[in-house]
Design a protein around this motif. Sequence first.
Motif, PDB file in Angstrom:
ATOM      1  N   GLN A  11       0.827  -1.210   0.000  1.00  0.00           N
ATOM      2  CA  GLN A  11       0.000   0.000   0.000  1.00  0.00           C
ATOM      3  C   GLN A  11       0.860   1.259   0.000  1.00  0.00           C
ATOM      4  OE1 GLN A  11      -2.568  -0.396   3.374  1.00  0.00           O
ATOM      5  NE2 GLN A  11      -3.751  -2.098   2.501  1.00  0.00           N
ATOM      6  N   ARG A  12       1.938   1.196   0.789  1.00  0.00           N
ATOM      7  CA  ARG A  12       2.838   2.347   0.838  1.00  0.00           C
ATOM      8  C   ARG A  12       3.486   2.588  -0.517  1.00  0.00           C
ATOM      9  NH1 ARG A  12       6.144   0.479   4.247  1.00  0.00           N
ATOM     10  NH2 ARG A  12       4.860   0.972   6.059  1.00  0.00           N
ATOM     11  N   GLN A  13       3.873   1.504  -1.179  1.00  0.00           N
ATOM     12  CA  GLN A  13       4.498   1.640  -2.496  1.00  0.00           C
ATOM     13  C   GLN A  13       3.501   2.160  -3.526  1.00  0.00           C
ATOM     14  OE1 GLN A  13       7.806   1.225  -3.225  1.00  0.00           O
ATOM     15  NE2 GLN A  13       7.154   2.161  -5.166  1.00  0.00           N
ATOM     16  N   ALA A  14       2.251   1.702  -3.406  1.00  0.00           N
ATOM     17  CA  ALA A  14       1.213   2.171  -4.335  1.00  0.00           C
ATOM     18  C   ALA A  14       0.990   3.673  -4.168  1.00  0.00           C
ATOM     19  CB  ALA A  14      -0.082   1.406  -4.107  1.00  0.00           C
ATOM     20  N   ARG A  15       1.013   4.138  -2.920  1.00  0.00           N
ATOM     21  CA  ARG A  15       0.843   5.575  -2.682  1.00  0.00           C
ATOM     22  C   ARG A  15       2.006   6.368  -3.252  1.00  0.00           C
ATOM     23  NH1 ARG A  15      -1.184   3.772   2.447  1.00  0.00           N
ATOM     24  NH2 ARG A  15       0.816   4.209   3.443  1.00  0.00           N
ATOM     25  N   LEU A  16       3.203   5.838  -3.079  1.00  0.00           N
ATOM     26  CA  LEU A  16       4.378   6.509  -3.634  1.00  0.00           C
ATOM     27  C   LEU A  16       4.308   6.572  -5.160  1.00  0.00           C
ATOM     28  CD1 LEU A  16       7.216   4.999  -1.387  1.00  0.00           C
ATOM     29  CD2 LEU A  16       6.374   7.356  -1.369  1.00  0.00           C
ATOM     30  N   ARG A  19       3.237   9.779 -10.108  1.00  0.00           N
ATOM     31  CA  ARG A  19       2.455  10.016 -11.330  1.00  0.00           C
ATOM     32  C   ARG A  19       1.803  11.394 -11.301  1.00  0.00           C
ATOM     33  NH1 ARG A  19      -1.871   5.748 -11.579  1.00  0.00           N
ATOM     34  NH2 ARG A  19      -2.370   6.778 -13.558  1.00  0.00           N
ATOM     35  N   ILE A  20       1.278  11.780 -10.130  1.00  0.00           N
ATOM     36  CA  ILE A  20       0.631  13.088  -9.999  1.00  0.00           C
ATOM     37  C   ILE A  20       1.638  14.209 -10.226  1.00  0.00           C
ATOM     38  CG2 ILE A  20      -0.483  14.662  -8.370  1.00  0.00           C
ATOM     39  CD1 ILE A  20      -1.764  12.173  -7.071  1.00  0.00           C
ATOM     40  N   SER A  21       2.800  14.107  -9.577  1.00  0.00           N
ATOM     41  CA  SER A  21       3.806  15.159  -9.714  1.00  0.00           C
ATOM     42  C   SER A  21       4.337  15.229 -11.145  1.00  0.00           C
ATOM     43  CB  SER A  21       4.955  14.928  -8.726  1.00  0.00           C
ATOM     44  OG  SER A  21       5.572  13.673  -8.964  1.00  0.00           O
ATOM     45  N   SER A  22       4.543  14.067 -11.768  1.00  0.00           N
ATOM     46  CA  SER A  22       5.031  14.053 -13.155  1.00  0.00           C
ATOM     47  C   SER A  22       4.012  14.696 -14.095  1.00  0.00           C
ATOM     48  CB  SER A  22       5.315  12.614 -13.597  1.00  0.00           C
ATOM     49  OG  SER A  22       6.347  12.040 -12.825  1.00  0.00           O
ATOM     50  N   PHE A  23       2.729  14.391 -13.867  1.00  0.00           N
ATOM     51  CA  PHE A  23       1.664  14.955 -14.707  1.00  0.00           C
ATOM     52  C   PHE A  23       1.617  16.472 -14.551  1.00  0.00           C
ATOM     53  CE2 PHE A  23      -2.625  16.185 -15.794  1.00  0.00           C
ATOM     54  CZ  PHE A  23      -2.952  15.371 -16.875  1.00  0.00           C
ATOM     55  N   ALA A  24       1.683  16.952 -13.298  1.00  0.00           N
ATOM     56  CA  ALA A  24       1.616  18.393 -13.038  1.00  0.00           C
ATOM     57  C   ALA A  24       2.795  19.126 -13.663  1.00  0.00           C
ATOM     58  CB  ALA A  24       1.564  18.644 -11.532  1.00  0.00           C
ATOM     59  N   ILE A  82      -6.373  16.161 -10.219  1.00  0.00           N
ATOM     60  CA  ILE A  82      -5.429  15.253 -10.886  1.00  0.00           C
ATOM     61  C   ILE A  82      -5.391  13.910 -10.167  1.00  0.00           C
ATOM     62  CG2 ILE A  82      -3.002  14.882 -11.472  1.00  0.00           C
ATOM     63  CD1 ILE A  82      -2.762  17.944 -11.783  1.00  0.00           C
ATOM     64  N   CYS A  83      -5.400  13.954  -8.837  1.00  0.00           N
ATOM     65  CA  CYS A  83      -5.383  12.718  -8.051  1.00  0.00           C
ATOM     66  C   CYS A  83      -6.650  11.907  -8.305  1.00  0.00           C
ATOM     67  CB  CYS A  83      -5.255  13.051  -6.566  1.00  0.00           C
ATOM     68  SG  CYS A  83      -5.281  11.601  -5.484  1.00  0.00           S
TER      69      CYS A  83
END
Length: 357
Positions: A23-28, A33-38, A53-54
Amino acid sequence: MNMQSKLEKVEGAAENAHPATRQRQARLDLLERISSFAVRYDFEITGVNLAVICSALSGSNGELAKAFATREMSGQPIDQRWLDTVMRLDPETDARIAELEKLLDQMEYSLMRFAQTAKSAQDETSGHREALDVQIEAIEQADSGEGSQAEVDRIISLSRSMLERIAQAETAMARSQAESDRLRQNLAQARMEADIDHLTRLPNRRAFERRFKSAADEARSKGEPLCVAFCDVDKFKSVNDKHGHEAGDRILCAIAQTLSESANEDCFVSRHGGEEFVMLLFGCDKEAAWRKLDGIRRTQADKTLMNRDTGKSFGKITFSGGVAEVTEDVDPRSALIRADSALYQAKEQGRNRIVAI
């Protein structure tokens, strides 16, 4: 142990990892992905932008996820203007707006109740004072023996003290009521100003959001057509770069005037942000809305705008538009996406035109 065995061992370890670790890895991964998209699309890092975006990239909002994927695959621009439009697919955004409206309503209601209470208290103390005045006058005029005169004087003194306190309370109540009236007027003024674009004096996006919802509900209940149109000034950035932002502001005001001249009970015009405007056309199907907006476009294209600072012409200042019929869809918000797509097509086809889809 050969390389294949090592890889199988690593993969097996990942699969057998503790659920909390996965779960922690999925959140990371999602945060990356969010930061890369932004960063890729140069979005401002704001709470609202990141939330939308999230919602899309995590898949928690299926409509948003579909809109993002469709936009990327079509090659259409993904920018702040588009994100502001697609943001309406996020129910949390609507909920925040609704909560703000609810708080404003509650504040206005509380002020009204306070004013009513203050007025009631003022009327009541005024009535008591008048009654005491009568009693005191009667005592002063009554014949009384010398032995009871001291008692009468004491009653009169106490009564007069009470009257002074009542008068003070009345004054305080009057001040409170005046303050309450002033606050209510300020709230009404602030509410009105919150709905107005300060540059063009047109209704702003906030006002449009509220009008769009009520108009869509009303059109659907009456079985009447309703269209929405986005209008965007052509090559506005180059005008700003060449003539300056103050001249650009005057151009926006000129476009706003052209659009607002058509605003009546059948047409609602507002500034959506930047160089973009949005219109609601009541009782118009797609073809009728296209004809109306294209007539406005031709009126604007026929004008010659002058730079009053230099005396030189700006040249032809035109706009492009995209039209969609709100009542064609179960969800009226999808019409905003279609109108935005139609606007993009108008720009791609050479600008200074209206496209309806």
